[in-house]
Design a protein around this motif. Structure first.
Motif: not given
Length: 344
Positions: A167, A285, A289
């Motif tokens: 991250s 990513i 999410k």
């Protein structure tokens, strides 16, 4: 003349002195009282607005449980990101399971190419990976190339270290050295297992389950224990040079790029200096999410109910009142009618 009492006081006698008919009468009275208490409180009337209001309060309370679980989940993720321990999160574990087989196949193909005599520092650095394999992976000192699964441990270590900081961005050199150091430790442990099987089993048993302190970083604790035990038994091992660790780490990062897990990007820190950073791809990513959105509400903070639980109508409807615990959403009035039907 004896004065009569103002209030009629029941004649409390010894229970054993009561007749069977008297005991049965008392039992019937208690049962009648319990029936009156029922599900919604003493002398409830399931058709009143008060009862529906109590059910609405219970549903709101269950929604607060779910929000509490979401907050707890998000805090765990935040703490893992800060501590660079994302591989221990739910999405980190899923990513490791998803890519471990593909990474093992890539490594196996590259080692085949390396053994064929193709030149290059980063290619020949793969020779160091062979030290991470047990003796059973070799026959007559020749590497068995038809079973990519022998690289699963190497792949797991590589993915764990890459995902730990996925991250956030990190420099390529820093990540490569981290990978090289972790793989060198695995090579040492493998040799220790081959040479000191009994001692290895003792340490491995010590490092399983609840034997590890719960307030410790599990990976760091295991690394210290293994290092201490191998030094204690004078394990003979030639440490890899920083250059070789770097070349091997860069090669592993390139595999993760081929899998679409990370990407590298050059950035100028000043006019004459450029630094290469590694970061997660937009695809990963977005995947993380979406994964968190779908899973954060699956682990609510379970608390005692304000109302007695519903009877189970079927394997999917019962217990709690809210939608989270039942396959269909019902209003408080519908739940009241359902409970009323159950009791009738």
């Amino acid at each position: 003349m004896q004065q009569e009492p103002l209030v009629n006081v029941p004649n409390y006698r010894n229970k054993n002195s009561m007749s069977t008919s008297e005991q049965k009468t008392l039992l019937q009275q208690q049962l009648e009282e319990l029936v009156k208490v029922g599900v919604g409180g003493k002398f409830k009337n399931q058709n009143t607005e008060d009862y529906v209001a109590k059910i609405e309060e219970e549903i709101a309370f269950e929604e607060a449980m779910i929000r509490g679980g979401i907050n707890r989940y998000q805090k765990l993720i935040k703490d893992a990101v800060v501590d660079s321990q994302e591989s221990t999160t739910l999405y980190g574990i899923v990513l490791q399971q998803k890519y471990i087989t593909e990474l093992s196949e890539l490594i196996n193909d590259e080692v085949k190419t390396m053994t064929s005599g193709v030149a290059g520092n980063r290619q020949t650095a793969l020779k160091l990976l062979c030290q991470c394999l047990p003796k059973s992976a070799f026959i007559n000192e020749e590497f068995i190339t038809n079973n990519p699964n022998v690289w699963d441990t190497v792949s797991l270590i590589a993915l764990k270290n890459v995902i730990d900081g996925i991250s956030a961005e990190t420099t390529l050199n820093k990540l490569a050295i981290k990978l090289g150091t972790a793989l060198m430790l695995e090579a040492k442990i493998t040799i220790f297992k081959d040479e000191e099987k009994e001692k290895y089993n003792q340490v491995a048993k010590r490092l399983t389950g609840k034997n590890i302190p719960q307030n410790a970083n599990r990976y760091l604790y295991k690394r210290k224990v293994w290092t201490y035990c191998m030094n204690k038994h004078n394990l003979q091992f030639d440490d890899w040079s920083k250059e070789n660790q770097l070349h091997l780490g860069v090669k592993i990062v390139s595999y993760c790029e081929n899998l679409g897990l990370v990407k590298h990007q050059n950035r100028k820190s000043n006019k004459i200096k450029t630094i290469c950073y590694v970061e997660a791809t937009p695809k990963i990513i977005e995947e993380i999410k979406n994964f968190n959105i779908k899973n954060e509400a699956l682990y609510p903070k379970y608390l005692p109910m304000l109302m007695p639980p519903r009877e189970w109508e079927n394997p999917f409807v019962g217990g709690y009142y809210g939608k989270k615990h039942n396959y269909k959403q019902q209003s408080a009035k519908e739940i009241s009618k359902s409970i009323n039907k159950e009791n009738n």
